[in-house]
Design a protein around this motif. Structure first.
Motif, PDB file in Angstrom:
ATOM      1  N   UNK A  91      15.570  53.637 -30.657  1.00 27.35           N
ATOM      2  CA  UNK A  91      16.492  52.693 -31.243  1.00 27.35           C
ATOM      3  C   UNK A  91      17.737  53.180 -31.904  1.00 27.35           C
ATOM      4  N   UNK A  92      17.835  54.459 -31.893  1.00 28.70           N
ATOM      5  CA  UNK A  92      18.768  54.993 -32.621  1.00 28.70           C
ATOM      6  C   UNK A  92      18.946  55.046 -34.161  1.00 28.70           C
ATOM      7  N   UNK A  93      19.966  55.599 -34.736  1.00 24.86           N
ATOM      8  CA  UNK A  93      20.115  55.932 -36.231  1.00 24.86           C
ATOM      9  C   UNK A  93      21.411  55.475 -36.669  1.00 24.86           C
ATOM     10  N   UNK A  94      21.447  55.013 -37.779  1.00 23.78           N
ATOM     11  CA  UNK A  94      22.530  54.688 -38.641  1.00 23.78           C
ATOM     12  C   UNK A  94      22.887  55.856 -39.718  1.00 23.78           C
ATOM     13  N   UNK A 147      17.052  45.452 -41.161  1.00 22.37           N
ATOM     14  CA  UNK A 147      18.514  45.926 -41.630  1.00 22.37           C
ATOM     15  C   UNK A 147      19.570  45.770 -40.252  1.00 22.37           C
ATOM     16  N   UNK A 148      20.640  45.435 -40.585  1.00 22.49           N
ATOM     17  CA  UNK A 148      21.630  44.929 -39.284  1.00 22.49           C
ATOM     18  C   UNK A 148      22.310  46.471 -39.009  1.00 22.49           C
ATOM     19  N   UNK A 149      22.945  46.234 -37.976  1.00 19.67           N
ATOM     20  CA  UNK A 149      23.845  47.292 -37.520  1.00 19.67           C
ATOM     21  C   UNK A 149      25.217  47.161 -38.345  1.00 19.67           C
ATOM     22  N   UNK A 181      25.617  52.435 -29.728  1.00 17.81           N
ATOM     23  CA  UNK A 181      24.722  52.599 -30.656  1.00 17.81           C
ATOM     24  C   UNK A 181      24.248  51.057 -31.089  1.00 17.81           C
ATOM     25  N   UNK A 182      25.133  50.261 -31.255  1.00 17.16           N
ATOM     26  CA  UNK A 182      24.612  48.962 -31.787  1.00 17.16           C
ATOM     27  C   UNK A 182      23.928  48.157 -30.697  1.00 17.16           C
ATOM     28  N   UNK A 183      24.145  48.358 -29.508  1.00 15.98           N
ATOM     29  CA  UNK A 183      23.275  47.797 -28.186  1.00 15.98           C
ATOM     30  C   UNK A 183      21.944  48.341 -28.489  1.00 15.98           C
ATOM     31  N   UNK A 184      21.831  49.669 -28.752  1.00 21.42           N
ATOM     32  CA  UNK A 184      20.378  50.219 -29.156  1.00 21.42           C
ATOM     33  C   UNK A 184      19.701  49.590 -30.238  1.00 21.42           C
ATOM     34  N   UNK A 185      20.554  49.753 -31.326  1.00 23.33           N
ATOM     35  CA  UNK A 185      19.914  49.165 -32.659  1.00 23.33           C
ATOM     36  C   UNK A 185      19.273  47.910 -32.523  1.00 23.33           C
ATOM     37  N   UNK A 207      22.772  48.984 -21.471  1.00 23.33           N
ATOM     38  CA  UNK A 207      23.881  49.890 -21.515  1.00 23.33           C
ATOM     39  C   UNK A 207      24.736  49.898 -20.049  1.00 23.33           C
ATOM     40  N   UNK A 208      23.863  49.994 -19.138  1.00 24.47           N
ATOM     41  CA  UNK A 208      24.660  49.762 -17.617  1.00 24.47           C
ATOM     42  C   UNK A 208      25.429  48.515 -17.544  1.00 24.47           C
ATOM     43  N   UNK A 209      24.968  47.401 -18.153  1.00 19.66           N
ATOM     44  CA  UNK A 209      25.678  46.200 -18.126  1.00 19.66           C
ATOM     45  C   UNK A 209      27.000  46.351 -19.015  1.00 19.66           C
ATOM     46  N   UNK A 210      26.823  46.794 -20.290  1.00 16.90           N
ATOM     47  CA  UNK A 210      28.037  47.332 -20.969  1.00 16.90           C
ATOM     48  C   UNK A 210      29.157  48.027 -20.103  1.00 16.90           C
ATOM     49  N   UNK A 211      28.504  49.171 -19.532  1.00 17.37           N
ATOM     50  CA  UNK A 211      29.271  49.884 -18.896  1.00 17.37           C
ATOM     51  C   UNK A 211      30.184  49.308 -17.763  1.00 17.37           C
ATOM     52  N   UNK A 212      29.505  48.319 -16.974  1.00 15.84           N
ATOM     53  CA  UNK A 212      29.957  47.665 -15.866  1.00 15.84           C
ATOM     54  C   UNK A 212      31.078  46.872 -16.546  1.00 15.84           C
TER      55      UNK A 212
END
Length: 396
Positions: free
Chosen positions: A162-165, A216-218, A235-239, A263-268
């Motif tokens: 889910x990533x980092x900030x 904690x929000x992004x 990164x926001x999508x992951x979080x 992420x694929x939907x975001x790319x398209x």
């Protein structure tokens, strides 16, 4: 070696995991990264097997790193200016985070290692932005965090998936406090830009109830260019894909599959933005010649070829991401997974990228070359697709 055999092994493996409005991307950053990668590749090639020679004394092992330390000192002014530029862009940690008690710190031996200038100079040499620095230091300390809290395998996957900030606060002229926050724990430490040593490392243990309740929000950071903006939006999508209840109902692979779909939907939805950034980056890359006779192509099985193709996602933005994913895949197959020292040397050297063919209609042929492994592939930007993927191994 710099501090101990364990320390060097840590450095080599962590460097494997090291992943840019007005302009498309930061050319100053790109140029500095390329210069340093070339220097690392030259350095690793010259010292060869000596880097893992257990018969050398500690003094002899330390001396091996003198050339790369000398390079770091020569580039010190440029490196410091670049790092400071990115540190100044990052927001300070929100006040709500300051209310939490950082109840743990690394053991004395690990803290001493992080306070050793030669070790941190070499380890952080290819880290420029706060997130890169935070991730690497977190990677060094993370095994201790998990050990102290008896964190299970599935839980340990949360921080990666889910990533980092990252946040930064200037304490003195060249002393910065860097915070790395993920869905499992928080870490903060002080970085001295003049010596690159790490002081006052401390962290919260994973899954503290009051931290999880915070949800904690992004935090949106100010970005300087379109490359950085796209990375931040992903990164926001992951979080935001994290759910404290949802992760208990499905496996870590399901977590990752959900994120990959989003992420694929975001790319398209944003494909024109991706293509513009990808084209700008690729057209700036140096043209390359054929590999010499010392390199031999590795022929994969049908299943391995399918897995290899699935490794590369349509939302990748630049060749370094592609090379790191291919490298990670290669480390799971014979003959590459049989020699941890060889993996480490490739991780430390990084990859140099070359254009070896630019066909019409936004189709590029790219080669990425490391210490003893190289990749070649065709990237069709309009289709968001990779093909003709090849892996090469340099014969010793």
């Amino acid at each position: 070696m710099i501090y101990s055999k364990i320390a060097l092994s840590t450095v080599l493996l962590l460097l494997m995991a090291l992943t840019c409005t007005g302009q498309i991307f930061d050319r100053e950053l790109r140029d500095q990264k390329e210069r340093t990668q070339k220097e690392f590749l030259k350095f690793i090639t010259e010292i060869g097997s000596k880097i893992t020679d257990s018969t050398l004394t500690k003094e002899q092992q330390n001396a091996l790193f003198n050339p790369i330390v000398a390079y770091a000192h020569k580039e010190h002014a440029d490196l410091t200016r670049l790092r400071k530029k990115y540190l100044k862009k990052i927001q300070a940690p929100p006040s709500v985070l300051n209310t939490f008690i950082f109840d743990s710190e690394p053991p004395a031996e690990l803290s001493k290692m992080l306070e050793t200038p030669q070790f941190t100079t070499v380890t952080l040499l290819q880290c420029y932005r706060p997130l890169e620095i935070g991730r690497l230091i977190s990677g060094i300390i993370q095994p201790v965090i998990y050990q102290q809290s008896n964190t299970g395998t599935n839980e340990a996957t949360i921080a990666y998936t889910f990533g980092n900030q990252v946040f930064a606060k200037q304490l003195k002229e060249d002393i910065w406090q860097i915070w790395l926050v993920n869905r499992l724990y928080m870490l903060r430490f002080n970085l001295d830009l003049q010596t690159m040593v790490i002081h006052n490392s401390e962290y919260t243990l994973p899954n503290k109830a009051e931290y999880l309740r915070l949800q904690f929000p992004f935090v949106i950071q100010k970005t300087a260019n379109e490359l950085e903006k796209l990375y931040q939006e992903m990164d926001e999508i992951r979080w935001n894909s994290y759910s404290s209840t949802g992760i208990q109902q499905v496996s870590p692979q399901d977590w990752q599959d959900t994120i990959d779909k989003r992420l694929s939907a975001f790319y398209l939805k944003n494909q024109p933005r991706f293509i513009k950034v990808q084209n700008e980056i690729l057209k700036d890359i140096e043209k390359g010649n054929d590999l010499d006779a010392n390199w031999q192509e590795l022929h994969l099985s049908s299943d391995e070829n399918i897995q290899l193709t699935q490794t590369l996602k349509n939302n990748m933005l630049q060749p370094d991401e592609t090379a790191q994913q291919l490298f990670s895949f290669s480390n799971s197959i014979i003959p590459f997974n049989q020699d941890i020292e060889e993996i480490g040397k490739n991780a430390m050297s990084g990859f140099l990228h070359y254009i070896v063919g630019h066909e019409k209609d936004q189709v590029w042929k790219i080669r990425s070359v490391g210490y003893s492994i190289a990749f070649e592939y065709t990237w069709d930007l309009k289709q968001g697709r990779f093909s003709e993927i090849k892996i090469f191994k340099r014969q010793s």
